[in-house]
Scaffold this active site. Sequence first.
Site: not given
Length: 355
Positions: A203-205
């Site tokens: 998860c990095h958006r």
Amino acid sequence: MKKILTVIGARPQFIKAATISRVIAQYHSDKIKELILHTGQHYDQNMSDIFFDEMNIPKPDFHLNIGGSTHGEMTGSMLTELEKIMLQEKPNLVLIYGDTNSTLAAALSAAKLHIPVAHVEAGMRSHNKKMPEEINRVLSDHVSTLLFCPTEVSANNLKKESIEDNIYIVGDVMYDAVLFYNKNSKPSPIVSDIEPGFYLATCHRQENTDSKENLVQIFKALTELSKKKNVVLPLHPRTKKYIEKYGIDTSGLTLIPPVGYFDILNLLKKASMVLTDSGGLQKEAYYFKKPVIILREETEWTELVDNQVGILSGANYEKIISSELELSNLTSFPKNLYGDGNSAKLIMEHIKSYI
Ligand code: UD1
Ligand code: UDP
């Protein structure tokens, strides 16, 4: 001898560029010289150098050391430095990848100097202008000369925006990378020690990390799933920062630092499902025949959802939980949604003819 300037700066771009650099070195080195410029957007050893080492990417000829700042500052500083180098080197073509700030800075610098731009992953659209990536890719496409689209959908997106010429559907260079590097990818101990069958999550958006509500929902769902399966999550530095800021409990999860390409391939091989908001990882899940829960409201890789190997869950706790139930028995995966693994070769044939 013709000169290509490849501009890269972020993790997924190293992986994509590795495939084309290899094709240039193998088949075109008598006629084409590739210069590599690293903007410095990603700079930690495990976000940058590890990919050059493992994937045998030639050492960058130029390094701008521009990373870790705001969108405007980063893009602006890159623009200034890129222009100087392009004026000095006078490349016949600038090669760009994907949709990061490094992509846009290179596209703009080159276009203003009337240097042709070749865009790999052209035409991808989420139709969500709140994503910084959507702005980067739309603008980059509109100043590019050669547009290399992974899919028919992406080629049609360009036509809808009145871009008509030099559009080539070539498949996905990331599939080339999987096929080539998977054979020889040895995992590090941190990965080989993990028992197979786990759920792999990333998860990095920005739209997930920068919203406390979204990040809390995602981690609550991952923690719930971890009661059933081990959830392994290589943690992007952006996300690490926000988890700490919001005080999110991650004690039920197996958090590990960002891993190199060999390790991520091994994690994909051993996982039984993938949960991710990454553009690259959602396709790689499919390449490894693993169902994927896409932690976003929309995807550019619509074929995954259309073929029911992926579900869009957004950052919605209930939807993530119900998607896991829906996908846990999936065994059938359609063939070649994103080309046949020869994308880099095709791209270089078109580039060679053009320059
Ligand atoms: C960028 C891209 C995104 C891509 C992602 C791949 C843009 C707008 N975004 O997002 O499209 O999916 O890369 O991973 O270009 N940081 C470190 N060490 C690093 C790199 C980053 O600590 O090596 C931290 C810094 O605090 C930095 C933050 O992560 O400010 C965000 O990095 P940045 O490159 O701005 O955006 P990404 O979220 O990585
Ligand atoms: N990746 C990696 N190590 C990690 C997480 C991801 O090598 O710890 C790889 C992943 O397999 C994919 C690429 O990085 O090939 C995707 O990059 P990322 O998710 O950062 O960006 P996006 O694809 O969303 O732009």
